[in-house]
Scaffold this motif. Sequence first.
Motif, PDB file in Angstrom:
ATOM      1  N   LYS A 155       0.744  -1.050   0.060  1.00  0.00           N
ATOM      2  CA  LYS A 155       0.124   0.056  -0.122  1.00  0.00           C
ATOM      3  C   LYS A 155       0.885   1.221   0.057  1.00  0.00           C
ATOM      4  CE  LYS A 155      -3.999  -1.987   2.362  1.00  0.00           C
ATOM      5  NZ  LYS A 155      -4.865  -1.940   3.547  1.00  0.00           N
ATOM      6  N   GLN A 156       2.079   1.096   0.733  1.00  0.00           N
ATOM      7  CA  GLN A 156       3.118   2.182   0.789  1.00  0.00           C
ATOM      8  C   GLN A 156       4.238   1.688   1.199  1.00  0.00           C
ATOM      9  OE1 GLN A 156       2.377   5.537   3.458  1.00  0.00           O
ATOM     10  NE2 GLN A 156       4.487   5.480   4.051  1.00  0.00           N
ATOM     11  N   VAL A 157       5.297   2.192   0.344  1.00  0.00           N
ATOM     12  CA  VAL A 157       6.740   1.845   0.759  1.00  0.00           C
ATOM     13  C   VAL A 157       7.510   2.943   0.609  1.00  0.00           C
ATOM     14  CG1 VAL A 157       7.115   1.119  -1.728  1.00  0.00           C
ATOM     15  CG2 VAL A 157       8.640   0.168   0.283  1.00  0.00           C
ATOM     16  N   THR A 158       8.829   3.006   1.368  1.00  0.00           N
ATOM     17  CA  THR A 158       9.618   4.086   1.331  1.00  0.00           C
ATOM     18  C   THR A 158      10.993   3.324   1.267  1.00  0.00           C
ATOM     19  OG1 THR A 158       8.159   5.641   2.630  1.00  0.00           O
ATOM     20  CG2 THR A 158      10.756   6.142   2.718  1.00  0.00           C
ATOM     21  N   LEU A 159      11.752   3.843   0.303  1.00  0.00           N
ATOM     22  CA  LEU A 159      13.211   3.603   0.454  1.00  0.00           C
ATOM     23  C   LEU A 159      14.175   4.556   0.145  1.00  0.00           C
ATOM     24  CD1 LEU A 159      13.995   2.158  -3.236  1.00  0.00           C
ATOM     25  CD2 LEU A 159      11.594   2.740  -2.553  1.00  0.00           C
ATOM     26  N   GLN A 160      15.302   4.477   0.637  1.00  0.00           N
ATOM     27  CA  GLN A 160      16.163   5.417   0.421  1.00  0.00           C
ATOM     28  C   GLN A 160      17.401   4.842  -0.424  1.00  0.00           C
ATOM     29  OE1 GLN A 160      17.649   7.640   3.966  1.00  0.00           O
ATOM     30  NE2 GLN A 160      19.759   7.693   3.151  1.00  0.00           N
ATOM     31  N   ILE A 161      17.910   5.801  -1.589  1.00  0.00           N
ATOM     32  CA  ILE A 161      18.834   5.259  -2.563  1.00  0.00           C
ATOM     33  C   ILE A 161      19.931   6.293  -2.213  1.00  0.00           C
ATOM     34  CG2 ILE A 161      19.278   5.206  -5.209  1.00  0.00           C
ATOM     35  CD1 ILE A 161      16.281   4.262  -5.405  1.00  0.00           C
ATOM     36  N   ASN A 162      21.132   5.528  -1.893  1.00  0.00           N
ATOM     37  CA  ASN A 162      22.420   6.158  -1.501  1.00  0.00           C
ATOM     38  C   ASN A 162      23.480   6.316  -2.466  1.00  0.00           C
ATOM     39  OD1 ASN A 162      21.391   6.660   1.424  1.00  0.00           O
ATOM     40  ND2 ASN A 162      21.944   4.172   1.708  1.00  0.00           N
ATOM     41  N   GLY A 163      23.656   7.314  -3.194  1.00  0.00           N
ATOM     42  CA  GLY A 163      24.830   7.570  -4.388  1.00  0.00           C
ATOM     43  C   GLY A 163      24.899   8.845  -4.792  1.00  0.00           C
ATOM     44  N   ILE A 164      26.043   9.296  -5.265  1.00  0.00           N
ATOM     45  CA  ILE A 164      26.303  10.618  -5.758  1.00  0.00           C
ATOM     46  C   ILE A 164      25.012  10.945  -6.908  1.00  0.00           C
ATOM     47  CG2 ILE A 164      27.883  12.107  -6.886  1.00  0.00           C
ATOM     48  CD1 ILE A 164      28.894  11.486  -3.871  1.00  0.00           C
ATOM     49  N   ASN A 165      24.607  12.071  -6.913  1.00  0.00           N
ATOM     50  CA  ASN A 165      23.405  12.480  -7.712  1.00  0.00           C
ATOM     51  C   ASN A 165      22.157  11.658  -7.771  1.00  0.00           C
ATOM     52  OD1 ASN A 165      24.857  14.698  -8.507  1.00  0.00           O
ATOM     53  ND2 ASN A 165      25.895  13.503 -10.039  1.00  0.00           N
ATOM     54  N   ALA A 166      22.034  10.813  -6.658  1.00  0.00           N
ATOM     55  CA  ALA A 166      20.918  10.061  -6.885  1.00  0.00           C
ATOM     56  C   ALA A 166      19.670  10.842  -6.894  1.00  0.00           C
ATOM     57  CB  ALA A 166      20.748   9.247  -5.502  1.00  0.00           C
ATOM     58  N   TYR A 167      19.577  12.105  -6.016  1.00  0.00           N
ATOM     59  CA  TYR A 167      18.147  12.758  -6.023  1.00  0.00           C
ATOM     60  C   TYR A 167      18.241  13.509  -7.234  1.00  0.00           C
ATOM     61  CZ  TYR A 167      15.012  16.676  -5.303  1.00  0.00           C
ATOM     62  OH  TYR A 167      13.983  17.577  -5.545  1.00  0.00           O
ATOM     63  N   GLY A 168      19.247  13.980  -7.867  1.00  0.00           N
ATOM     64  CA  GLY A 168      19.249  14.739  -9.169  1.00  0.00           C
ATOM     65  C   GLY A 168      18.855  14.118 -10.135  1.00  0.00           C
ATOM     66  N   HIS A 169      18.879  12.699 -10.066  1.00  0.00           N
ATOM     67  CA  HIS A 169      18.177  11.875 -11.360  1.00  0.00           C
ATOM     68  C   HIS A 169      16.724  11.562 -11.078  1.00  0.00           C
ATOM     69  CE1 HIS A 169      22.953  10.891 -12.314  1.00  0.00           C
ATOM     70  NE2 HIS A 169      22.290  10.997 -13.547  1.00  0.00           N
ATOM     71  N   LEU A 170      16.737  11.133  -9.887  1.00  0.00           N
ATOM     72  CA  LEU A 170      15.392  10.652  -9.459  1.00  0.00           C
ATOM     73  C   LEU A 170      14.240  11.553  -9.185  1.00  0.00           C
ATOM     74  CD1 LEU A 170      16.528   7.625  -7.040  1.00  0.00           C
ATOM     75  CD2 LEU A 170      15.462   7.545  -9.311  1.00  0.00           C
ATOM     76  N   LYS A 171      14.577  12.869  -9.248  1.00  0.00           N
ATOM     77  CA  LYS A 171      13.710  13.779  -9.135  1.00  0.00           C
ATOM     78  C   LYS A 171      12.755  13.858 -10.495  1.00  0.00           C
ATOM     79  CE  LYS A 171      16.679  17.660 -10.976  1.00  0.00           C
ATOM     80  NZ  LYS A 171      17.386  18.979 -10.462  1.00  0.00           N
ATOM     81  N   SER A 172      13.084  13.361 -11.409  1.00  0.00           N
ATOM     82  CA  SER A 172      12.470  13.125 -12.587  1.00  0.00           C
ATOM     83  C   SER A 172      11.016  12.398 -12.501  1.00  0.00           C
ATOM     84  CB  SER A 172      13.255  12.565 -13.661  1.00  0.00           C
ATOM     85  OG  SER A 172      13.617  11.329 -13.544  1.00  0.00           O
ATOM     86  N   GLU A 173      11.241  11.449 -11.383  1.00  0.00           N
ATOM     87  CA  GLU A 173      10.352  10.286 -11.049  1.00  0.00           C
ATOM     88  C   GLU A 173       8.954  10.899 -10.299  1.00  0.00           C
ATOM     89  OE1 GLU A 173      10.442   7.316 -12.933  1.00  0.00           O
ATOM     90  OE2 GLU A 173      12.115   8.967 -13.652  1.00  0.00           O
ATOM     91  N   HIS A 174       9.172  12.037  -9.809  1.00  0.00           N
ATOM     92  CA  HIS A 174       7.936  12.569  -8.761  1.00  0.00           C
ATOM     93  C   HIS A 174       6.792  12.731  -9.708  1.00  0.00           C
ATOM     94  CE1 HIS A 174       6.783  14.745  -5.251  1.00  0.00           C
ATOM     95  NE2 HIS A 174       5.733  15.178  -6.026  1.00  0.00           N
ATOM     96  N   GLY A 175       5.903  12.148  -9.218  1.00  0.00           N
ATOM     97  CA  GLY A 175       4.391  12.362  -9.765  1.00  0.00           C
ATOM     98  C   GLY A 175       3.711  11.151  -9.935  1.00  0.00           C
ATOM     99  N   VAL A 176       2.371  10.897 -10.559  1.00  0.00           N
ATOM    100  CA  VAL A 176       1.689   9.815 -10.568  1.00  0.00           C
ATOM    101  C   VAL A 176       1.995   8.761 -11.809  1.00  0.00           C
ATOM    102  CG1 VAL A 176      -0.499   8.977 -10.655  1.00  0.00           C
ATOM    103  CG2 VAL A 176      -0.162  11.007  -9.488  1.00  0.00           C
ATOM    104  N   HIS A 177       2.309   7.533 -11.420  1.00  0.00           N
ATOM    105  CA  HIS A 177       2.702   6.652 -12.508  1.00  0.00           C
ATOM    106  C   HIS A 177       1.451   5.787 -12.768  1.00  0.00           C
ATOM    107  CE1 HIS A 177       7.273   7.504 -12.471  1.00  0.00           C
ATOM    108  NE2 HIS A 177       6.746   7.936 -11.336  1.00  0.00           N
ATOM    109  N   ARG A 178       0.998   5.519 -14.222  1.00  0.00           N
ATOM    110  CA  ARG A 178       0.037   4.806 -14.465  1.00  0.00           C
ATOM    111  C   ARG A 178       0.122   3.679 -15.052  1.00  0.00           C
ATOM    112  NH1 ARG A 178      -3.476   6.788 -19.812  1.00  0.00           N
ATOM    113  NH2 ARG A 178      -5.563   5.560 -19.494  1.00  0.00           N
ATOM    114  N   LEU A 179      -0.497   2.418 -14.764  1.00  0.00           N
ATOM    115  CA  LEU A 179      -0.251   1.003 -15.361  1.00  0.00           C
ATOM    116  C   LEU A 179      -1.621   0.558 -15.911  1.00  0.00           C
ATOM    117  CD1 LEU A 179       1.402  -1.563 -15.992  1.00  0.00           C
ATOM    118  CD2 LEU A 179       0.453  -2.523 -13.716  1.00  0.00           C
TER     119      LEU A 179
END
Length: 379
Positions: free
Chosen positions: A177-201
Amino acid sequence: MVAIDQIKYELNQYEGPLKEVGDSLDLEKKGFRIEEIEGIMEEEGFWNDAAKAQNYMKELKNLKDTVQDYSDLQVQYQNIYELMDMIEEEDDESMVPEVQAEVDSFLKNFEELRLATLLDGEFDKNNAIVTLHAGAGGTEACDWCHMLYRMYSMWAQAKGFSVELLDFLEGDEAGYKQVTLQINGINAYGHLKSEHGVHRLVRISPFNAQGKRQTSFVSCDIMPDIEEDLDIDIPDDDIRIDIFRSSGAGGQKVNKTSSAIRITHFPTGIVVSCQNERSQYQNKDKAMQILKSKLLILKQQENLDKTADIRGEVKDNNFGSQIRSYFLQPYKMIKDLRTGVSTANADAVLDGDIDLFINGYLKWLKQGCPAYKGGDLAE
């Protein structure tokens, strides 16, 4: 040779852009910073504060890697010209495929380094905290939430990043129902900020007895993990701290103690939780760190446009609000509705190959986020 002349013409187009990438990286400034950090490391007592020392070490490695990557790219560029000169002298066309392979490798490395210059946001270099919420779609949405969790985990592992599962709430029948994970690495946020939003399947649901296509949604919230101790005062009256047992398998000791923490911040409605650590106090510290990071970002923004730059636009977890659509039936196609980037290789994407969309988003940001006019995929 015609083939070599064509390759030379193609490669010549990158002489200027290669210099521009070097200028964007500000290598001279990075060199001064490398010397500064190396000087700090030689000071007595450098390792007394292990956390601070590790941050310096991580920054130094990132700086040196960037400088080395650009140097390697310049060497590769020159080596290709030397190889072409040798082929022309020996009049040996059999080596043309080898040159083309080197050019393809150079172009790939150039593009990766060029995109790295776009990661210049205040928090881009930070680790990323990813929270996925199942939306409309019931059990199917919970399974979709698990599929996205797997996708981001596999992307991180392919990058050499580490993944920590911070919190999760299992679905009634499957997935999360909900899951939170932390991804550790240089520029991890800079890359993954593109993923913020709603994903439809859209697919034929394995949970639908009639074998009908079903649409489900998962919202993805991306936040930078701000590691430093933030000077943010949070009055006790503004929060509620709930202590509860872990919601699923996570080790023998986790399930025997009530160590999971949930913090609700009344003024903003922000809710954060953590059950990754065995200690209640460690979970509380981590949850407070996440809350302070979110409050800092909100505090730094003066309007919704600036907020969207870091936190993304808040949308309903339902129809008409998705940033990306994943079609698995009747055909396979994944399309980002902001940038227009698409691919038919859905299996690779769900196995973590999302760089196509990340790179497309970074270019889209650089262009000022022009509105996409292509529309969604047809159902």
